[in-house]
Design an enzyme around this catalytic site. Structure first.
Site, PDB file in Angstrom:
ATOM      1  N   ASP A  48       0.824  -1.221   0.000  1.00  0.00           N
ATOM      2  CA  ASP A  48       0.000   0.000   0.000  1.00  0.00           C
ATOM      3  C   ASP A  48       0.853   1.264   0.000  1.00  0.00           C
ATOM      4  O   ASP A  48       0.439   2.296   0.530  1.00  0.00           O
ATOM      5  CB  ASP A  48      -0.953   0.016   1.203  1.00  0.00           C
ATOM      6  N   LYS A  85       2.501   2.513  -4.991  1.00  0.00           N
ATOM      7  CA  LYS A  85       3.334   2.147  -6.140  1.00  0.00           C
ATOM      8  C   LYS A  85       2.641   2.446  -7.467  1.00  0.00           C
ATOM      9  O   LYS A  85       3.282   2.743  -8.463  1.00  0.00           O
ATOM     10  CB  LYS A  85       3.679   0.652  -6.074  1.00  0.00           C
ATOM     11  N   GLN A 139       2.099  -6.076  -3.590  1.00  0.00           N
ATOM     12  CA  GLN A 139       2.348  -6.113  -2.151  1.00  0.00           C
ATOM     13  C   GLN A 139       3.653  -5.375  -1.812  1.00  0.00           C
ATOM     14  O   GLN A 139       4.152  -4.594  -2.608  1.00  0.00           O
ATOM     15  CB  GLN A 139       2.370  -7.549  -1.612  1.00  0.00           C
TER      16      GLN A 139
END
Length: 434
Positions: free
Chosen positions: A13, A16, A230
């Protein structure tokens, strides 16, 4: 600019998607190499907001080829839903290709994950997204029950596979249900087969030998942009196990996840927030668990810290430089981009975690074991905050001196240059540092 990887250095989070979107214009291919529909990426173009979970962020740019590599696990309904959403929004998705070797998520994977999370003690739950990601990866590694995208295009072969898999999965689900007390409806072979053969036909226009496509692209000098899903602290091998994801979220996952050697990379960009967040369970030394009137809740509200995929409130905390030094080394990053700096306006003083206290012993390095990490207390270095609104800043000179000092201190502690600073979700709210 040649081949680039964008990787998150925290617990995911890190925003990106915005960096990938900005860099997409300078590349010919955008490649996802790990994870599944458990990776939320939000891209803001003016008043248009795109939220993706399985498709590469680069799919929004028609000049490049967007690739879903073999290292992903794909739930066909979610893939098709995102394609339809983009098509309705006027985005051309003819540039999208899906690896024939990506593994497929079935309903039994999601049911298995739900029962596993509910069946044991609450404190032992991992805190997954419930999308069936982990069980699908388990079947991939176990080999016996794994089904790949190409199998959906071979009706007789798929029937043969499912005729043995469905009964075995029904027995397994019944045993999990007995442990959790949750009722389970047995899956029917013909229904699952018919549904997934239909999915296969709808996926067929996108299915390709992506390994070959990418090797040809490298050979012809095309510029490849790799999107990690992730964060590095969720990497299945190097993260805070067992509270991690089921794939390799570091750049090392590129080689296995799409067939391209990491030796082909020219630039690795690490993405971090100006603070730290985490979703789900697991140790979090700098967490601000300080109630509804505390700084942690303030950061959550201003930063809109709720999961793109699940909507769950994210846990928030101060910047953890110990953790980021660890992941920056693992990812071998060349630089970092600092996101959501604007969220910290009005908080004074700020704190940076520079080491841990482990039962009286100072730890300057991230412990390799999450059991140890859970017993670590942060050692903070305070630094002055600022009161000014940063959202209209467009150059380094626009930033107040105390915000500049915060960035420079993080850069010094991490021994990495900060190449970009984000002060809002829009593409224009990005400062390129010298």
């Amino acid at each position: 600019m040649a081949n680039t990887c964008v990787v998150g250095l925290q617990w995911g989070d890190e925003a990106k998607g915005k960096i990938v979107d900005l860099l997409s214009e300078q590349h010919d291919f955008a490649v996802r190499y790990n994870g599944g529909a458990n990776a939320g990426h939000t891209v803001v173009w003016g008043d248009r907001v795109f939220k993706l979970s399985i498709l590469p962020t680069g799919v929004l740019h028609p000049h490049l080829t967007a690739v879903i590599g073999n290292g992903l696990v794909v739930y066909p309904p979610r893939f098709l839903e995102e394609v339809e959403q983009l098509t309705r929004a006027g985005v051309d998705v003819s540039n999208l290709v899906l690896s024939e070797h990506a593994h497929v998520i079935f309903p039994y994977h999601m049911e298995e994950e739900k029962l596993n999370e509910q069946g044991g003690k609450a404190e032992n739950a991992i805190g997954t997204t419930g999308r069936g990601i982990g069980p699908c990866y388990q079947d991939k590694i176990g080999r016996r029950y794994g089904i790949r995208v190409a199998d959906l295009l071979r009706p007789d072969h798929l029937r043969d596979r499912l005729s043995s898999i469905i009964p075995a999965k029904n027995r397994h689900l019944q045993s999990l249900a007995a442990n959790s007390g949750e009722p389970v409806t047995p899956l029917e072979l013909e229904a699952v087969l018919a549904t997934y053969l239909e999915y296969g036909q709808r996926l067929k226009p996108f299915v390709r030998d992506t390994n070959r496509i990418l090797h040809d692209a490298v050979a012809s000098g095309k510029r490849l942009l790799f999107e990690a899903a992730q964060g590095s602290l969720l990497d299945v091998d190097h993260g805070t196990f067992p509270y991690v994801t089921s794939s390799s979220s570091l750049p090392s996952g590129i080689w296995a996840g799409c067939g391209v050697s990491t030796r082909k990379l020219d630039r690795i960009i690490g993405v971090v927030k100006a603070y730290t967040t985490r979703v789900g369970r697991g140790p979090f030394p700098t967490e601000l668990d300080d109630g509804l009137d505390g700084i942690g809740e303030r950061i959550r509200k201003i930063g809109r810290e709720y999961g793109t995929v699940t909507g769950r409130p994210r846990r928030t905390g101060w910047f953890d430089a110990v953790a980021v030094r660890y992941t920056a080394e693992l990812a071998d990053v060349d630089e970092i981009t600092l996101m959501l700096l604007d969220v910290l306006s009005g908080i004074d003083p700020l704190k940076i975690c520079v080491a841990y206290d482990y039962h009286g012993e100072r730890l300057d390095h991230f412990p390799s074991d999450s059991y140890v990490l859970a017993q670590c207390k942060p050692i903070y270095e305070p630094i002055a905050g600022w009161s000014e609104d940063l959202t209209k800043a467009r150059t380094w000179a626009d930033l107040p001196a105390k915000a500049q000092a915060y960035i420079q201190r993080l850069s010094a502690i991490l021994n990495l240059k900060v190449s970009m600073v984000s002060v809002g979700p829009d593409r224009a709210q990005t400062i390129h540092c010298q």
